[in-house]
Design an enzyme around this catalytic site. Structure first.
Site, PDB file in Angstrom:
ATOM      1  N   ARG A 181       0.810  -1.232   0.000  1.00  0.00           N
ATOM      2  CA  ARG A 181       0.000   0.000   0.000  1.00  0.00           C
ATOM      3  C   ARG A 181       0.842   1.281   0.000  1.00  0.00           C
ATOM      4  O   ARG A 181       0.374   2.352   0.391  1.00  0.00           O
ATOM      5  CB  ARG A 181      -0.993   0.010   1.175  1.00  0.00           C
ATOM      6  CG  ARG A 181      -2.005  -1.121   1.093  1.00  0.00           C
ATOM      7  CD  ARG A 181      -3.153  -0.953   2.067  1.00  0.00           C
ATOM      8  NE  ARG A 181      -4.140  -2.002   1.886  1.00  0.00           N
ATOM      9  CZ  ARG A 181      -5.123  -1.989   0.987  1.00  0.00           C
ATOM     10  NH1 ARG A 181      -5.238  -0.961   0.167  1.00  0.00           N
ATOM     11  NH2 ARG A 181      -5.975  -2.987   0.902  1.00  0.00           N
ATOM     12  N   LEU A 182       2.077   1.163  -0.422  1.00  0.00           N
ATOM     13  CA  LEU A 182       2.916   2.346  -0.583  1.00  0.00           C
ATOM     14  C   LEU A 182       2.770   2.826  -2.026  1.00  0.00           C
ATOM     15  O   LEU A 182       3.668   2.717  -2.852  1.00  0.00           O
ATOM     16  CB  LEU A 182       4.374   2.017  -0.234  1.00  0.00           C
ATOM     17  CG  LEU A 182       4.596   1.541   1.202  1.00  0.00           C
ATOM     18  CD1 LEU A 182       6.062   1.224   1.442  1.00  0.00           C
ATOM     19  CD2 LEU A 182       4.098   2.594   2.193  1.00  0.00           C
TER      20      LEU A 182
END
Length: 204
Positions: A181-182
């Site tokens: 989720r970066l």
């Protein structure tokens, strides 16, 4: 152009070049309707509405779609001429958000696009009282049959209540999926359509 998609897209200075690059990739990878976009409007009470529509083209920097002006989205856009668009290309794990003012296309432009549609779609534009109550499927089919009989094999003109809307962006945000989720997010903003863009990265 390849650098925009496989390299660091966050360094791109032109949001429309970046959009077009992603859009061309989506046309190759999306199984259905790469030009599908969520259109968000607000009603008289300020309550948002979203629905999927198709991007029918770009005119300069504007994003253009067509609809019945008497539909829910049509009446809301005429009353509050601002909108948000969202493209989500699942196959690429990317999305683009667009916000801006809305205006009507010219009659000539609407006529030309309407004439390019399949004949049955043109008949349907006359038959459908979009967004209004429908008593049965049979009633819709009857309306289509009546319009088909009315026009026969002749020319089908554009209904006066059917036209195009253009969204003139003042905001474009590009999002690309990242591990854990970066994600990568870049937003382009301007205060008006004749003003320069500012660009910045956002936390995911």
């Amino acid at each position: 152009m390849e650098q925009l998609t496989s390299g660091d897209f966050t360094q791109e200075q032109d949001p429309f070049a970046l959009f077009q690059s992603w859009f061309e990739e989506a046309k190759k990878s999306e199984p259905n309707d790469p030009n599908a976009m969520a259109l968000s409007t607000v009603d008289a009470d300020g309550l948002p509405n979203s629905r999927m529509v198709l991007l029918n083209g770009r005119d300069g920097e504007d994003f253009v779609f067509y609809t019945n002006t008497q539909s829910q989205k049509g009446t809301e856009l005429l009353a509050q001429p601002k909108a948000a668009l969202l493209f989500h290309w699942k196959s690429l794990r990317r999305q683009v958000r667009i916000r801006g003012a809305v205006s009507l296309v010219s009659d000539e432009m609407a006529d030309a696009y309407f004439a390019s549609r399949p004949r049955d779609s043109r008949i349907g534009a006359w038959a459908s009282q979009q967004s209004r109550p429908l008593e049965s499927r049979f009633a819709l089919e009857k309306a289509v049959a009546l319009q088909a009989a009315k026009f026969g094999v002749g020319t089908i003109p554009r209904p006066p209540h059917w036209t195009g809307f253009r969204v003139s962006p003042v905001y474009l945000e590009f999002w690309r999926d990242g591990a854990f989720r970066l994600h990568d997010r870049v937003v382009f903003r301007r205060t008006a359509v004749d003003q320069p863009w500012s660009r910045e990265r956002l936390y995911p």
